[in-house]
Scaffold this motif. Structure first.
Motif, PDB file in Angstrom:
ATOM      1  N   GLY A 392       0.805  -1.205   0.000  1.00 35.19           N
ATOM      2  CA  GLY A 392       0.000   0.000   0.000  1.00 35.19           C
ATOM      3  C   GLY A 392       0.839   1.257   0.000  1.00 35.19           C
ATOM      4  O   GLY A 392       2.068   1.223  -0.046  1.00 35.19           O
ATOM      5  N   ARG A 393       0.171   2.364   0.075  1.00 29.41           N
ATOM      6  CA  ARG A 393       0.792   3.668  -0.151  1.00 29.41           C
ATOM      7  C   ARG A 393       1.878   4.015   0.855  1.00 29.41           C
ATOM      8  O   ARG A 393       1.942   3.459   1.943  1.00 29.41           O
ATOM      9  CB  ARG A 393      -0.279   4.751  -0.140  1.00 29.41           C
ATOM     10  N   MET A 394       2.679   4.986   0.460  1.00 30.29           N
ATOM     11  CA  MET A 394       3.764   5.487   1.302  1.00 30.29           C
ATOM     12  C   MET A 394       4.020   6.937   0.938  1.00 30.29           C
ATOM     13  O   MET A 394       3.562   7.417  -0.104  1.00 30.29           O
ATOM     14  CB  MET A 394       5.025   4.651   1.101  1.00 30.29           C
ATOM     15  N   ARG A 395       4.755   7.651   1.781  1.00 31.42           N
ATOM     16  CA  ARG A 395       5.126   9.022   1.501  1.00 31.42           C
ATOM     17  C   ARG A 395       6.296   9.070   0.513  1.00 31.42           C
ATOM     18  O   ARG A 395       6.984   8.070   0.291  1.00 31.42           O
ATOM     19  CB  ARG A 395       5.462   9.744   2.806  1.00 31.42           C
ATOM     20  N   SER A 396       6.514  10.233  -0.077  1.00 35.10           N
ATOM     21  CA  SER A 396       7.478  10.322  -1.169  1.00 35.10           C
ATOM     22  C   SER A 396       8.905  10.033  -0.716  1.00 35.10           C
ATOM     23  O   SER A 396       9.689   9.434  -1.467  1.00 35.10           O
ATOM     24  CB  SER A 396       7.404  11.709  -1.818  1.00 35.10           C
ATOM     25  N   ASP A 397       9.270  10.439   0.497  1.00 32.58           N
ATOM     26  CA  ASP A 397      10.635  10.170   0.939  1.00 32.58           C
ATOM     27  C   ASP A 397      10.844   8.678   1.201  1.00 32.58           C
ATOM     28  O   ASP A 397      11.900   8.123   0.897  1.00 32.58           O
ATOM     29  CB  ASP A 397      11.008  10.997   2.168  1.00 32.58           C
ATOM     30  N   GLU A 398       9.817   8.010   1.729  1.00 35.29           N
ATOM     31  CA  GLU A 398       9.914   6.560   1.913  1.00 35.29           C
ATOM     32  C   GLU A 398       9.931   5.852   0.570  1.00 35.29           C
ATOM     33  O   GLU A 398      10.648   4.865   0.375  1.00 35.29           O
ATOM     34  CB  GLU A 398       8.753   6.062   2.770  1.00 35.29           C
ATOM     35  N   LEU A 399       9.170   6.354  -0.381  1.00 40.35           N
ATOM     36  CA  LEU A 399       9.180   5.799  -1.735  1.00 40.35           C
ATOM     37  C   LEU A 399      10.592   5.862  -2.308  1.00 40.35           C
ATOM     38  O   LEU A 399      11.096   4.874  -2.870  1.00 40.35           O
ATOM     39  CB  LEU A 399       8.199   6.599  -2.604  1.00 40.35           C
ATOM     40  N   ALA A 400      11.244   6.999  -2.149  1.00 42.91           N
ATOM     41  CA  ALA A 400      12.599   7.145  -2.683  1.00 42.91           C
ATOM     42  C   ALA A 400      13.569   6.195  -1.987  1.00 42.91           C
ATOM     43  O   ALA A 400      14.443   5.591  -2.637  1.00 42.91           O
ATOM     44  CB  ALA A 400      13.063   8.601  -2.533  1.00 42.91           C
ATOM     45  N   ARG A 401      13.424   6.037  -0.669  1.00 39.44           N
ATOM     46  CA  ARG A 401      14.316   5.117   0.059  1.00 39.44           C
ATOM     47  C   ARG A 401      14.132   3.693  -0.430  1.00 39.44           C
ATOM     48  O   ARG A 401      15.101   2.956  -0.649  1.00 39.44           O
ATOM     49  CB  ARG A 401      14.035   5.207   1.568  1.00 39.44           C
ATOM     50  N   ARG A 402      12.877   3.270  -0.550  1.00 40.88           N
ATOM     51  CA  ARG A 402      12.632   1.890  -0.988  1.00 40.88           C
ATOM     52  C   ARG A 402      13.056   1.677  -2.432  1.00 40.88           C
ATOM     53  O   ARG A 402      13.523   0.587  -2.791  1.00 40.88           O
ATOM     54  CB  ARG A 402      11.167   1.546  -0.759  1.00 40.88           C
ATOM     55  N   ARG A 404      15.597   3.032  -3.847  1.00 44.18           N
ATOM     56  CA  ARG A 404      17.056   2.864  -3.854  1.00 44.18           C
ATOM     57  C   ARG A 404      17.465   1.459  -3.439  1.00 44.18           C
ATOM     58  O   ARG A 404      18.524   0.979  -3.825  1.00 44.18           O
ATOM     59  CB  ARG A 404      17.706   3.900  -2.928  1.00 44.18           C
ATOM     60  N   ARG A 405      16.614   0.805  -2.633  1.00 42.48           N
ATOM     61  CA  ARG A 405      16.975  -0.528  -2.133  1.00 42.48           C
ATOM     62  C   ARG A 405      16.544  -1.649  -3.092  1.00 42.48           C
ATOM     63  O   ARG A 405      16.915  -2.792  -2.876  1.00 42.48           O
ATOM     64  CB  ARG A 405      16.350  -0.757  -0.772  1.00 42.48           C
ATOM     65  N   VAL A 406      15.740  -1.347  -4.089  1.00 53.00           N
ATOM     66  CA  VAL A 406      15.273  -2.393  -5.013  1.00 53.00           C
ATOM     67  C   VAL A 406      16.447  -2.897  -5.829  1.00 53.00           C
ATOM     68  O   VAL A 406      17.140  -2.085  -6.462  1.00 53.00           O
ATOM     69  CB  VAL A 406      14.162  -1.843  -5.936  1.00 53.00           C
TER      70      VAL A 406
END
Length: 406
Positions: A392-402, A404-406
Motif C-alpha cells: 500500500g501507499r507510502m510518503r514520497s521520501d519513503e518511496l525514494a528510500r525503498r 534505492r533498495r530495489v
C-alpha cells in the motif's frame, strides 16, 4: 471557538490515551487507533508511538508507523506555529504554512521551489509533444490550449449515445488488459476482472456516477463513468480514463492496498499516492506505445496530464506566491484549452483554494513514482512496482528510500 462538545471529546480521547499508556505493551494497531483519537493534539498522539521499533515490524506495519510519525510531527509543527487545525479546509495562513501542508500531504523531501520547476519542465515537455501531434494532424492555434479547443467539439469525435462510449471504453480495456504484466508486472488475476459498467437504475435516480467498485478474489470490479454530458467527452479523451481508472491504474493499486489493510493514519498522511499511481499508469500506457497508431488518443492522454500538471502549478502559485484566481485561470486556458470533464476551471480553482496542496501533492506523487522507475526495465521495473504495490501507499521520501533498495 472551542465548544463544550469538543472539550468533552478531547477529554475522552486523552483518557483513552492514558489507558493505552498504562496498558503497555500493546499492539501497534491499538496505539495507532489511540493516536488517531487525538486529532487536536498531535504531540500527544506522537508520544503514543515513541516506543515502537520499526525493525521489529512487518513491511506494512513499518509503513503505518513511519507514515503516522512523519505526519503527526508535521501536524504538531502546524499547531505550534500557526494555532490551526492541520486538517481544516481553507487558505493557509502564509507561504510557510502552505509549505508545511505540502510536506504533510507528500513527504519531508519536497522542496516547493524545486517542485514548481520540475512541474513546469514537465508541462513544457508535454505541450511540445502535443504541439507536434497537432502539427501532424493539421490543427492550428495560438497556443496548446487553443489547439485543444479547436479539436474538442469536432462532430466526428462525439459519441452518439452513452452505450457507444461505454463500448469504446471496454474496447480499450481489452487492448490494455493483456499488457498489464509488461506495464506493471504480474498482479493477481482477480485484479484484471474489471469492466467499465453502465449505471444502475438507482445510480440514475440519484445522479450517482464516476465511482469504482474494487475487485476482490470473489467479486469483479468496475468503474461507472459519468457520461451525462457526452458533448464534453470527445472520444479521444476516454482511452486514458481507462488506463487511469481501470487498468493498469486504480484497479491494480487500490485492491492490493485494501488487502494490505493500511491504518487510516497512513491514508491521511499519504493521501495523493493513489491518484499519483493512476497518473503514472496513464504514462506507462502511453510510453509503451499503445497509442502509437492513434495520435488522437495520445492527445487525449496529454490533455489529462496537462490538466493535472496545470492544477498542481496553480496550487503552488496561489498559496506560495499569491497568484490571483484570474491569472491562474488564464494560465489553465492557455495550457489545456478545455477543462477536464469533472473540473470546470472556476469550480476547480475554488476547490484548490479550499484544499491547499492537495492537487500539487497528487501530481508530485506521480513524478516521484516516475523518478523511481527511470532507467529500470524488465524484471527490475517489475520489482520496483511490487515494492510500491505490495504493502500500500507510502510518503514520497519513503518511496525514494525503498526505490534505492530495489
Amino acid at each position: 471557538m472551542t465548544t463544550r462538545r469538543a472539550l468533552l471529546a478531547g477529554g475522552a480521547a486523552l483518557a483513552l490515551a492514558g489507558r493505552v499508556r498504562a496498558a503497555r505493551p500493546i499492539s501497534l494497531r491499538a496505539a495507532l487507533d489511540a493516536a488517531a483519537a487525538l486529532p487536536h493534539d498531535p504531540g500527544a498522539a506522537l508520544a503514543l508511538l515513541a516506543g515502537y521499533d520499526l525493525n521489529s515490524l512487518g513491511t506494512s506495519a513499518q509503513l503505518d508507523l513511519d507514515t503516522a510519525r512523519a505526519g503527526l510531527a508535521i501536524d504538531r509543527d502546524i499547531v505550534q506555529r500557526f494555532a490551526v487545525d492541520p486538517r481544516a479546509k481553507g487558505p493557509p495562513r502564509n507561504p510557510a504554512h502552505a509549505a508545511l501542508l505540502l510536506r504533510r500531504k507528500l513527504g519531508n523531501d519536497v522542496d516547493p521551489r524545486a517542485a514548481a520547476t520540475r512541474l513546469e519542465a514537465e508541462r513544457r515537455r508535454c505541450a511540445a509533444r502535443a504541439d507536434a501531434l497537432f502539427a501532424r494532424l493539421g490543427v492550428a492555434g495560438a497556443n496548446t490550449g487553443a489547439r485543444f479547443s479547436a479539436l474538442w467539439y469536432g462532430p466526428r469525435y462525439a459519441y452518439p449515445n452513452p452505450d457507444a462510449a461505454l463500448a469504446d471504453m471496454n474496447r480499450w480495456l481489452a487492448v490494455m488488459r493483456p499488457h498489464v504484466p509488461a506495464l506493471v508486472g504480474m498482479v493477481p488475476p482477480w485484479c484484471l476482472n474489471v469492466a467499465a459498467n453502465p449505471p444502475t437504475t438507482a445510480d440514475i435516480a440519484q445522479a450517482h456516477f464516476g465511482y469504482r467498485t474494487l475487485p476482490t478474489p470473489t467479486q469483479p470490479g468496475g468503474y461507472v463513468p459519468d457520461l451525462q454530458r457526452l458533448a464534453d467527452r470527445p472520444a479521444f479523451t476516454l482511452p486514458s480514463v481507462v488506463a487511469h481508472e481501470l487498468l493498469p491504474g486504480h484497479m491494480v493499486q487500490l485492491p492490493l492496498e485494501a488487502a494490505a489493510d493500511p491504518h487510516p493514519l497512513r491514508l491521511d498522511y499519504a493521501p495523493g499516492f493513489a491518484e499519483g499511481w493512476g497518473i503514472y499508469a496513464e504514462r506507462r500506457v502511453a510510453d509503451a506505445g499503445l497509442y502509437a497508431a492513434d495520435p488522437l488518443a495520445e492527445l487525449g492522454y496529454l490533455h489529462w496530464r496537462l490538466f493535472r500538471i496545470g492544477r498542481a502549478l496553480a496550487d503552488l502559485a496561489l498559496h506560495l506566491h499569491g497568484l490571483s484566481l484570474a491569472e491562474a485561470r488564464a494560465r489553465l486556458v492557455t495550457w489545456q484549452g478545455e477543462p477536464a470533464y469533472f473540473a470546470p476551471f472556476d469550480a476547480d480553482l475554488a476547490r484548490i483554494v479550499q484544499e491547499p496542496m492537495t492537487r500539487a501533492g497528487e501530481m508530485l506523487f506521480a513524478l516521484a513514482i516516475e523518478d523511481g522507475a527511470r532507467r529500470r526495465t524488465g524484471p527490475a521495473l517489475a520489482r520496483y512496482h511490487q515494492v510500491l504495490l505490495r504493502d500500500g501507499r507510502m510518503r514520497s521520501d519513503e518511496l525514494a528510500r525503498r526505490a534505492r533498495r530495489v
